[in-house]
Design a protein around this motif. Structure first.
Motif, mmCIF file in Angstrom:
data_model
loop_
_atom_site.group_PDB
_atom_site.id
_atom_site.type_symbol
_atom_site.label_atom_id
_atom_site.label_comp_id
_atom_site.label_asym_id
_atom_site.label_seq_id
_atom_site.Cartn_x
_atom_site.Cartn_y
_atom_site.Cartn_z
ATOM 1 N N ILE A 96 82.124 52.848 39.905
ATOM 2 C CA ILE A 96 82.877 51.635 40.207
ATOM 3 C C ILE A 96 81.909 50.460 40.102
ATOM 4 O O ILE A 96 80.901 50.395 40.823
ATOM 5 C CB ILE A 96 83.502 51.692 41.618
ATOM 6 N N TYR A 97 82.177 49.525 39.219
ATOM 7 C CA TYR A 97 81.243 48.449 38.902
ATOM 8 C C TYR A 97 81.147 47.415 40.038
ATOM 9 O O TYR A 97 80.065 47.050 40.464
ATOM 10 C CB TYR A 97 81.670 47.781 37.592
ATOM 11 N N ARG A 98 82.267 46.873 40.492
ATOM 12 C CA ARG A 98 82.397 46.054 41.698
ATOM 13 C C ARG A 98 81.859 44.623 41.601
ATOM 14 O O ARG A 98 81.896 43.901 42.584
ATOM 15 C CB ARG A 98 81.739 46.741 42.908
ATOM 16 N N ASP A 99 81.371 44.183 40.468
ATOM 17 C CA ASP A 99 80.849 42.800 40.414
ATOM 18 C C ASP A 99 81.225 42.112 39.102
ATOM 19 O O ASP A 99 80.412 41.403 38.509
ATOM 20 C CB ASP A 99 79.328 42.810 40.600
ATOM 21 N N MET A 100 82.458 42.327 38.661
ATOM 22 C CA MET A 100 82.935 41.659 37.448
ATOM 23 C C MET A 100 83.087 40.167 37.704
ATOM 24 O O MET A 100 83.757 39.743 38.644
ATOM 25 C CB MET A 100 84.268 42.265 37.008
ATOM 26 N N LYS A 101 82.435 39.359 36.867
ATOM 27 C CA LYS A 101 82.536 37.905 36.932
ATOM 28 C C LYS A 101 81.921 37.355 35.646
ATOM 29 O O LYS A 101 81.155 38.062 34.965
ATOM 30 C CB LYS A 101 81.815 37.344 38.160
ATOM 31 N N PRO A 102 82.229 36.104 35.282
ATOM 32 C CA PRO A 102 81.708 35.560 34.015
ATOM 33 C C PRO A 102 80.180 35.612 33.918
ATOM 34 O O PRO A 102 79.632 35.809 32.833
ATOM 35 C CB PRO A 102 82.232 34.127 34.020
ATOM 36 N N ALA A 103 79.483 35.463 35.043
ATOM 37 C CA ALA A 103 78.020 35.456 35.008
ATOM 38 C C ALA A 103 77.439 36.807 34.613
ATOM 39 O O ALA A 103 76.281 36.886 34.178
ATOM 40 C CB ALA A 103 77.464 35.029 36.363
ATOM 41 N N ASN A 104 78.214 37.871 34.738
ATOM 42 C CA ASN A 104 77.735 39.219 34.416
ATOM 43 C C ASN A 104 78.245 39.714 33.069
ATOM 44 O O ASN A 104 78.159 40.904 32.767
ATOM 45 C CB ASN A 104 78.119 40.205 35.513
ATOM 46 N N ILE A 105 78.817 38.817 32.276
ATOM 47 C CA ILE A 105 79.312 39.179 30.941
ATOM 48 C C ILE A 105 78.544 38.342 29.924
ATOM 49 O O ILE A 105 78.646 37.116 29.915
ATOM 50 C CB ILE A 105 80.829 38.910 30.807
ATOM 51 N N MET A 106 77.761 39.001 29.084
ATOM 52 C CA MET A 106 76.952 38.296 28.092
ATOM 53 C C MET A 106 77.705 38.208 26.769
ATOM 54 O O MET A 106 78.208 39.218 26.268
ATOM 55 C CB MET A 106 75.627 39.027 27.874
ATOM 56 N N LEU A 107 77.788 36.996 26.216
ATOM 57 C CA LEU A 107 78.392 36.782 24.896
ATOM 58 C C LEU A 107 77.255 36.724 23.873
ATOM 59 O O LEU A 107 76.398 35.852 23.932
ATOM 60 C CB LEU A 107 79.192 35.480 24.880
ATOM 61 N N GLN A 108 77.244 37.691 22.953
ATOM 62 C CA GLN A 108 76.180 37.781 21.968
ATOM 63 C C GLN A 108 76.479 36.879 20.763
ATOM 64 O O GLN A 108 77.633 36.490 20.530
ATOM 65 C CB GLN A 108 76.019 39.234 21.513
ATOM 66 N N PRO A 109 75.465 36.565 19.963
ATOM 67 C CA PRO A 109 75.685 35.704 18.795
ATOM 68 C C PRO A 109 76.719 36.248 17.815
ATOM 69 O O PRO A 109 77.384 35.486 17.115
ATOM 70 C CB PRO A 109 74.285 35.635 18.155
ATOM 71 N N ASN A 110 76.884 37.583 17.764
ATOM 72 C CA ASN A 110 77.852 38.177 16.842
ATOM 73 C C ASN A 110 79.274 38.185 17.407
ATOM 74 O O ASN A 110 80.196 38.715 16.782
ATOM 75 C CB ASN A 110 77.437 39.601 16.472
ATOM 76 N N GLY A 111 79.459 37.621 18.609
ATOM 77 C CA GLY A 111 80.785 37.550 19.215
ATOM 78 C C GLY A 111 81.117 38.706 20.126
ATOM 79 O O GLY A 111 82.124 38.671 20.836
ATOM 80 N N ASN A 112 80.291 39.762 20.133
ATOM 81 C CA ASN A 112 80.525 40.899 21.024
ATOM 82 C C ASN A 112 80.062 40.564 22.433
ATOM 83 O O ASN A 112 79.261 39.652 22.647
ATOM 84 C CB ASN A 112 79.794 42.144 20.516
ATOM 85 N N ILE A 113 80.557 41.338 23.406
ATOM 86 C CA ILE A 113 80.168 41.113 24.798
ATOM 87 C C ILE A 113 79.489 42.348 25.357
ATOM 88 O O ILE A 113 79.714 43.469 24.895
ATOM 89 C CB ILE A 113 81.376 40.722 25.674
ATOM 90 N N LYS A 114 78.641 42.117 26.363
ATOM 91 C CA LYS A 114 77.972 43.208 27.080
ATOM 92 C C LYS A 114 78.110 42.944 28.580
ATOM 93 O O LYS A 114 77.991 41.812 29.040
ATOM 94 C CB LYS A 114 76.488 43.279 26.719
ATOM 95 N N LEU A 115 78.361 44.025 29.322
ATOM 96 C CA LEU A 115 78.464 43.944 30.777
ATOM 97 C C LEU A 115 77.092 44.258 31.366
ATOM 98 O O LEU A 115 76.496 45.286 31.053
ATOM 99 C CB LEU A 115 79.509 44.952 31.270
ATOM 100 N N ILE A 116 76.573 43.368 32.219
ATOM 101 C CA ILE A 116 75.226 43.537 32.747
ATOM 102 C C ILE A 116 75.254 43.580 34.270
ATOM 103 O O ILE A 116 76.295 43.387 34.888
ATOM 104 C CB ILE A 116 74.294 42.389 32.284
#
Length: 560
Positions: A136-156
């Protein structure tokens, strides 16, 4: 604090500081062996500081949790270096910027792009929730989602993620970001589960669509069209359901939420009004329609036949398509019509294997298909056999992390574990693949855990079972007609002997046994007739290492 220009463990050269927290710094480092950039998180140990010890243990737990995971939307942990005064966690370096910064610079994002991000986030959360045990991740928010130059996203940032424990009645601590966190994340209000992440995702989508930060006044989740009337009412209804205070009122799973997002237009008020109008016409004509009952039944039969014909058409189009990517698309369309029929899944697997490369893009496509239909598939009697084939697809063909100078065999094996586990769990003991799936799973588990076991000095006794499983896999490969599968197994066995001979000796493997095993490997490799450049190179690679492997054996068994 790491010194710029210093080299950690003889290979990670510190280039610059890229992030800083209370007791940790994050550096950009260059791997001198692989010529690849990594992010290195440095966590300082401070004696007699209980708070520091909690942070250190939390960081270690986060790293160990992440090491088990392999998903395109997640960063990978590649190394953990544990010293007396400091811990270094080596992970993927992710270029780009967090969505929180995107919001600060550009404000609310378009509905179309937010839905794309939402589908990717649903996919990665579903991947986490279907781990064993679920994460269970429990900390979803815009600050924890990285937008890469290729348009893909990563959850950190997995600092407060937890493994779900079914027997727990509630979480013992309050964790999460206020404004985004679900009510149950505040102690005493129940245990967090997959629906907690659905709530946090709903709030995140609200922020991305409206530009209204839930951590600021009015501290309330309004319907999104209150702020932007042009947004979809169907999407508004989805976010309202995600953010219900009672978890029972939310979506039960991310797979269910993903389906809703892909059909959000069907939840629009206009669409519902149209459907209600159709229902009114139906009620008015109900009596008359009884007269045509037979015609209606016939029409239903024709409809079913049409769906079956559409399914068969897609299968035929897939079988006759000359391009592998087109075949895959036709098989996916067939799956959408009949998700419980396994024929199209087998065709999709073969399409991915045709060029001997299961790419990262194909893997993301497959994850979407499987996460949407996994519950239905696991109810099918032949699902275990399909899971076994999926495991082999990852084991032999997955391309993630492969470079011209570095093989990704370990990554492939670790990525296949979940499917071999399903093949073993859902399969019959009488099935041909049952024992083989167990062998694959155990070898994959060994490579997943060996680094941590060595780090904790708990690897003794694990090498003999691994050696026996290698011999079993070798015997299985000898009966295989696919030359690449055979050579991949021979390479794994050869590399394992070269790298772990001393460990095999300590666990009780006799020199004569290991010499005979290796002789069998070389004989099988030399007798293999190759038909492609790829398998020819693989065969030569194994043979070229013969001198090094024999030297490793002789050195390990040399008299003290």
């Amino acid at each position: 604090m790491a010194v710029i220009g210093s080299v950690i463990e003889g290979k990670y050269e510190i280039l610059k500081l890229i992030g800083k927290g209370g007791m940790s710094e994050v550096y950009l480092a260059m791997d001198k062996n692989l010529n690849k950039q990594w992010a290195v998180k440095e966590i300082k140990r401070q004696a007699r500081d209980k708070n520091n010890e909690v942070i250190v243990q939390s960081a270690i737990a986060e790293a160990n949790m992440m090491k088990k995971l392999d998903h395109p939307c997640l960063p990978r942990i590649v190394d953990i270096i544990n010293r007396d005064d400091v811990i270094y966690v080596v992970m993927d370096y992710i270029e780009g910027e967090p969505l929180s910064k995107v919001l600060e610079q550009y404000g609310a994002q378009s509905q179309e792009i937010v839905i794309e991000w939402a589908e990717d986030l649903c996919g990665v959360l579903d991947y986490l929730h279907t781990q064993n045990p679920p994460i269970i991740y429990r900390d979803m928010k815009p600050a924890n989602i990285m937008l890469q130059p290729n348009g893909n996203i990563k959850l950190i940032d997995f600092g407060i993620a937890r493994e779900y424990k079914e027997q727990n009645l509630e979480d013992t601590v309050c964790l999460g970001t206020k404004g985004y966190a679900a009510p149950e994340q505040f102690g005493g209000k129940g245990q967090t589960d997959g629906r907690t992440d659905i709530y946090c995702l709903g709030v995140t989508l609200y922020h991305l669509l409206t530009g209204k930060n839930p951590c600021e006044p009015p501290y309330e989740i309004y319907p999104i069209r209150y702020w932007k009337p042009e947004l979809s009412s169907g999407l508004e209804n989805i976010i309202l359901k995600c953010t219900k205070l009672n978890p029972d009122d939310r979506y039960d799973s991310c797979a269910e939420l993903l389906y809703a997002l892909r059909h959000y237009e069907e939840a629009d008020d206009e669409y519902k009004a149209y459907q209600k109008k159709k229902l009114s016409y139906f009620l008015l004509t109900l009596i008359a329609s009884l007269v045509f009952l037979v015609v209606g039944i016939l029409g239903q039969v024709l409809k079913v036949n049409e769906e079956n014909n559409n399914y068969d058409t897609f299968i035929i189009q897939a079988d006759t398509a000359s391009d592998a990517s087109m075949r895959a698309q036709y098989y996916i369309k067939a799956i959408e019509i009949r998700p419980a029929s396994l024929e199209a899944y087998y065709g999709l697997i073969q399409a991915y294997k045709d060029d001997a490369v299961f790419s990262v893009e194909e893997e993301a496509q497959l994850q979407t298909v499987m996460s949407t239909n996994l519950v239905i598939l696991r109810e099918q009697p032949e699902y275990a056999a399909l899971a076994f084939e999926l495991g082999k697809l990852y084991w032999y063909y997955y391309d993630y992390g492969k470079t011209e100078t570095a093989d990704n065999q370990i990554t492939r094996m670790k990525s296949s574990i979940q499917w071999f586990e399903d093949a073993h769990e859902y399969g019959s003991v009488d099935a041909d693949y049952y024992v083989i799936a167990e062998v694959y799973k155990e070898i994959g588990m060994f490579h997943k855990d060996v680094t941590l076991n060595v780090e904790e000095a708990s690897d003794a006794g694990t090498y003999l079972p691994y050696y026996e499983h290698l011999k079993e896999l070798f015997v299985i490969a000898m009966q295989e007609e696919n030359e690449m599968i055979c050579l991949e197994v021979y390479k794994l066995c050869s590399n394992s002997i070269e790298n772990y001979t001393r460990k095999f000796k300590i666990d009780g493997v006799e020199k004569e046994d290991i010499e005979q095993f290796y002789a069998d490997i070389i004989t099988a490799t030399e007798s293999m007739s190759t038909t492609t450049d790829k398998t020819d190179n693989l065969r030569n690679e194994i043979i070229d290492r013969e001198g090094y492997v024999k030297l490793a054996i002789n050195s390990a068994y040399a008299k003290e």
